[in-house]
Design a protein around this motif. Structure first.
Motif, mmCIF file in Angstrom:
data_model
loop_
_atom_site.group_PDB
_atom_site.id
_atom_site.type_symbol
_atom_site.label_atom_id
_atom_site.label_comp_id
_atom_site.label_asym_id
_atom_site.label_seq_id
_atom_site.Cartn_x
_atom_site.Cartn_y
_atom_site.Cartn_z
ATOM 1 N N PRO A 18 0.999 -1.271 0.134
ATOM 2 C CA PRO A 18 -0.114 0.140 0.005
ATOM 3 C C PRO A 18 1.065 1.150 -0.167
ATOM 4 O O PRO A 18 0.640 2.313 -0.873
ATOM 5 C CB PRO A 18 -0.854 -0.290 1.241
ATOM 6 C CG PRO A 18 -0.967 -1.541 1.522
ATOM 7 C CD PRO A 18 0.721 -2.087 1.036
ATOM 8 N N LEU A 19 1.843 1.321 0.883
ATOM 9 C CA LEU A 19 2.816 2.433 0.658
ATOM 10 C C LEU A 19 3.462 2.584 -0.317
ATOM 11 O O LEU A 19 3.505 3.918 -0.887
ATOM 12 C CB LEU A 19 3.912 2.215 2.074
ATOM 13 C CG LEU A 19 4.958 3.450 2.121
ATOM 14 C CD1 LEU A 19 4.346 4.746 2.145
ATOM 15 C CD2 LEU A 19 5.894 3.150 3.077
ATOM 16 N N GLY A 20 3.960 1.531 -1.032
ATOM 17 C CA GLY A 20 4.484 1.508 -2.436
ATOM 18 C C GLY A 20 3.555 2.384 -3.467
ATOM 19 O O GLY A 20 4.062 2.975 -4.328
ATOM 20 N N SER A 21 2.359 1.698 -3.338
ATOM 21 C CA SER A 21 1.302 2.229 -4.385
ATOM 22 C C SER A 21 0.997 3.474 -4.115
ATOM 23 O O SER A 21 1.070 4.548 -5.242
ATOM 24 C CB SER A 21 -0.113 1.542 -3.984
ATOM 25 O OG SER A 21 0.101 0.034 -4.121
ATOM 26 N N ALA A 22 0.952 4.095 -2.896
ATOM 27 C CA ALA A 22 0.633 5.608 -2.529
ATOM 28 C C ALA A 22 1.777 6.435 -3.082
ATOM 29 O O ALA A 22 1.992 7.383 -3.459
ATOM 30 C CB ALA A 22 0.493 5.808 -1.198
ATOM 31 N N LEU A 23 3.331 5.773 -2.899
ATOM 32 C CA LEU A 23 4.353 6.421 -3.211
ATOM 33 C C LEU A 23 4.384 6.500 -4.751
ATOM 34 O O LEU A 23 4.547 7.965 -5.447
ATOM 35 C CB LEU A 23 5.551 5.915 -2.917
ATOM 36 C CG LEU A 23 5.974 6.021 -1.291
ATOM 37 C CD1 LEU A 23 6.976 4.901 -0.806
ATOM 38 C CD2 LEU A 23 6.514 7.441 -1.146
ATOM 39 N N SER A 24 3.881 5.444 -5.458
ATOM 40 C CA SER A 24 3.933 5.540 -6.914
ATOM 41 C C SER A 24 3.173 6.956 -7.629
ATOM 42 O O SER A 24 3.316 7.652 -8.317
ATOM 43 C CB SER A 24 3.634 4.224 -7.475
ATOM 44 O OG SER A 24 4.092 3.252 -6.960
ATOM 45 N N LEU A 25 1.743 6.909 -6.813
ATOM 46 C CA LEU A 25 0.879 7.532 -7.290
ATOM 47 C C LEU A 25 1.177 8.987 -7.012
ATOM 48 O O LEU A 25 0.875 10.143 -7.633
ATOM 49 C CB LEU A 25 -0.572 7.393 -6.482
ATOM 50 C CG LEU A 25 -1.060 6.147 -7.070
ATOM 51 C CD1 LEU A 25 -2.478 5.808 -6.218
ATOM 52 C CD2 LEU A 25 -1.562 6.370 -8.688
ATOM 53 N N THR A 26 2.090 9.313 -5.893
ATOM 54 C CA THR A 26 2.437 10.501 -5.539
ATOM 55 C C THR A 26 3.516 11.107 -6.489
ATOM 56 O O THR A 26 3.554 12.048 -7.247
ATOM 57 C CB THR A 26 3.239 10.588 -4.245
ATOM 58 O OG1 THR A 26 2.614 10.016 -3.189
ATOM 59 C CG2 THR A 26 3.710 11.810 -3.674
#
Lengths: 344, 323
Positions: free
Chosen positions: B290-298
């Protein structure tokens, strides 16, 4: 009309080639990079007619992540001992019962029943070794049997140090260095471990795999790394030596397991049984330079293996080596936080 | 199409005019239908290959992390929360995620520096090519694209051979007695920047060249006739006219630099991460999808901001040149 003929011919050719490949049988091995002896592969293919396709990975977690997603097409994987329980618990491995295979009796007694795979229902040893320090003794000539080489380095080594970015190994070593245990949930100790790492970081050059060539060529002077790689580096540059940290160091065993969704289960079992033959296990070790756990394989290995201190742990250091357990998810979270901070 | 035309021709003359309109409308309709049909494969690919994964990431970023990687189907905003805020692992106090911020800052800084060096090297190169005789330009352009023939990984390792301690540059400098000790270039931010500049330079040269080729060099001559200095010609004539190419080139270099993974991984030595590596960590050893996905979207949002900036500045400059 002509293109139709071409299309049909191409399709036929495709069907035929894939048919041939299936008839001979294949085996998809998902293994660490620079770790599988091409001669072993050749021998297996010649003896069984099964074609081996190797795909590399760099660390336990990326292998785990890739397999968990599914649709990978691999049959065999080689996780480290501390990851085997995770693979089993996640239901990714097939209970292949290697303990009932014909060559199982060849394993050294101490590897026939192990903590991470009780009774050996899932895995067969590939290679085992330790995490220690390799040092270019032309640069630093002092005592190398200590992890202070990495965490509180002598001035000669400052700015020339690397360590393998394998989180569990690094955290385990630093926790032992400060007198604790890997996977401890004691926050005071974890905090101390973080502080030691953060204080040591300015002295390091890199956090990299692929160290053998670099230390042999003089790009690095010391590294926290695996023993077999240190041996291979010494063969390229005789000044590179391997130390066993007396504060405690980690042992590991990479173990071959069959995946639950493997397509070539019988071929995979054949391979498992094949590598428990001493001559074949010797081929594994001859390439990557780690011990393999099969009784009597030493006599088939290159002569220098029997005397190398990288492979045969000197008696005085045997007691400081311990297998790393798998950490709980909570500890893993703290590990990751420290790890991220370390690389910021 | 042919049949409609024939029926139209058979019509009596007095009804020919409205029928011609009908024919035109019919043809247009068919054209639209054909265009839709022709673009369907592309649209499907775009949807499946771009929008699909993005949607999956968006969903993942709002779920909980599985204990050994992967996700658990339980709503959570921890992923997004952790992008910006960190809970101290030892005393549970909250603070700005200073590790993430410094990694983000390093990525932006290195990307800007890379864009700048690409500009410094790319602009004169494009000018040189654009001022060659037309039949020779293609040869020069062809030479610029040669690096694209080789795999990125191999080019990066080649750079490593150049700048390592026992590499070509250090060996030559030492043998001429210019330096005593090899200069540590490998595994530094400098190495990452050199690597990215080399890799992305053609992406700067090509758009600048495209603008420069259309430049009317008679304007430059006129400026000289009016006693403009070389610098003035550059600043008042050339740069404003090739500005769209400059901006396009900068964007093309800046965006991939921001998400670079391979170059910082190999040349940076892994000690200092860039955003791409931080995201990679979350899907690997970090086990926090989830953190990886959020970072990618950032990262995606950062890129969109950069593009927005581009659209606005490019819009302004074309507006000016039309007037």
């Amino acid at each position: 009309m002509k293109w139709k003929l071409t299309a049909i011919a191409t399709a036929l050719a495709f069907v035929m080639t894939s048919g041939i490949a299936n008839a001979a049988g294949e085996l998809n091995l998902f293994n660490w990079g620079n770790y599988t002896n091409p001669e072993l592969v050749e021998k297996f293919e010649k003896e069984t007619g099964i074609k081996i396709i190797i795909t590399d990975y760099d660390d336990n977690d990326s292998a785990l992540a890739k397999i968990k997603v599914g649709g990978h097409g691999f049959d065999l994987v080689v996780p480290s001992s501390n990851y085997v329980p995770i693979w089993i618990e996640e239901g990714l491995l097939l209970e292949a019962r290697p303990d009932q295979m014909s060559n199982f009796k060849n394993l050294e007694a101490r590897w026939q029943d192990v903590d991470w795979d009780p009774g050996r229902h899932y895995t067969v040893p590939w290679q085992w070794g330790s995490v220690g320090v390799m040092v270019d003794t032309a640069v630093y000539n002092g005592d190398i049997n200590t992890s202070s080489i990495i965490f509180d380095p002598p001035p000669e080594l400052v700015g020339k140090i690397n360590f393998a970015p394998e989180m569990a190994d690094v955290m385990g070593t630093v926790l032992r260095y400060i007198g604790s245990e890997p996977c401890t949930s004691d926050k005071a100790m974890l905090k101390k471990a973080r502080d030691v790492l953060m204080a040591a970081k300015p002295n390091w050059l890199s956090m990299e795999y692929g160290v053998i060539e670099k230390i042999a060529a003089g790009d690095l002077a010391a590294s926290l790394y695996w023993n077999g790689a240190a041996f291979r580096a010494r063969l390229k540059n005789p000044d590179v030596h391997y130390g066993y940290p007396r504060e405690g160091y980690s042992l590991w065993m990479d173990s071959v397991a069959i995946l639950k969704d493997a397509k070539n289960v019988e071929n995979a079992k054949t391979f498992m049984n094949f590598i428990m033959v001493p001559e074949n296990a010797a081929l594994i070790s001859a390439f990557a330079r780690y011990a393999n756990g099969v009784e009597g394989s030493v006599k088939y290995m290159p002569e220098d293996m029997a005397t190398a201190t990288e492979v045969v742990i000197p008696a005085e250091f045997v007691a400081s080596g311990h297998f790393v357990p798998a950490c709980s998810p909570d500890v893993q979270k703290i590990y990751t936080a420290i790890w991220t901070e370390l690389q910021k | 199409m042919a049949t409609t035309a024939v029926t139209a021709a058979k019509m009596p003359p007095d009804t020919a005019v409205p029928d011609a309109a009908n024919v035109v409308r019919e043809v247009r309709k068919q054209e639209v239908r054909r265009n839709i049909l022709l673009s369907t494969p592309a649209l499907i690919v775009i949807f499946c290959a771009a929008a699909g994964p993005l949607l999956i990431m968006l969903v993942y970023s709002f779920l909980s992390a599985g204990p050994y990687g992967g996700i658990e189907w339980k709503f959570s905003i921890d992923g997004w929360f952790n992008v910006f805020v960190q809970r101290d692992i030892f005393d549970d106090t909250l603070s700005i995620a200073d590790a993430h911020v410094s990694i983000l800052w390093r990525s932006v800084k290195l990307s800007l520096l890379t864009t700048f060096t690409c500009f410094i090297f790319g602009f004169p190169t494009a000018y040189f090519i654009a001022t060659r005789p037309p039949e020779r330009r293609n040869l020069w352009l062809f030479l610029v694209t040669i690096p694209f023939w080789t795999n990125l990984l191999i080019r990066t390792f080649a750079i490593m051979e150049l700048i390592r301690n026992q590499g070509v540059i250090n060996t030559v400098l030492t043998s001429f007695g210019l330096i005593e000790e090899p200069i540590q270039m490998l595994f530094t931010d400098f190495a990452v920047m050199i690597g990215m500049t080399y890799v992305y330079l053609p992406l700067m040269v090509l758009p600048i060249y495209a603008s420069m080729e259309k430049l009317d060099f008679r304007l430059v001559e006129a400026a000289y006739d009016l006693y403009a200095t070389r610098f003035k010609v550059l600043k008042r004539i050339i740069v404003p006219l090739v500005k769209p190419g400059l901006i396009a080139g900068s964007i093309l270099v800046f965006i991939p630099s921001l998400g670079a993974y391979v170059t910082p991984r190999i040349l940076g030595g892994g000690k200092h991460m860039m955003l791409g590596n931080l995201i990679g960590l979350q899907f690997g050893q970090g086990r926090n999808w989830p953190l990886g996905s959020a970072l990618s979207l950032t990262l995606l949002m950062l890129v969109m901001l950069a593009l927005l900036f581009y659209v606005r500045s490019a819009g302004k400059s074309t507006g000016g040149s039309h007037g």
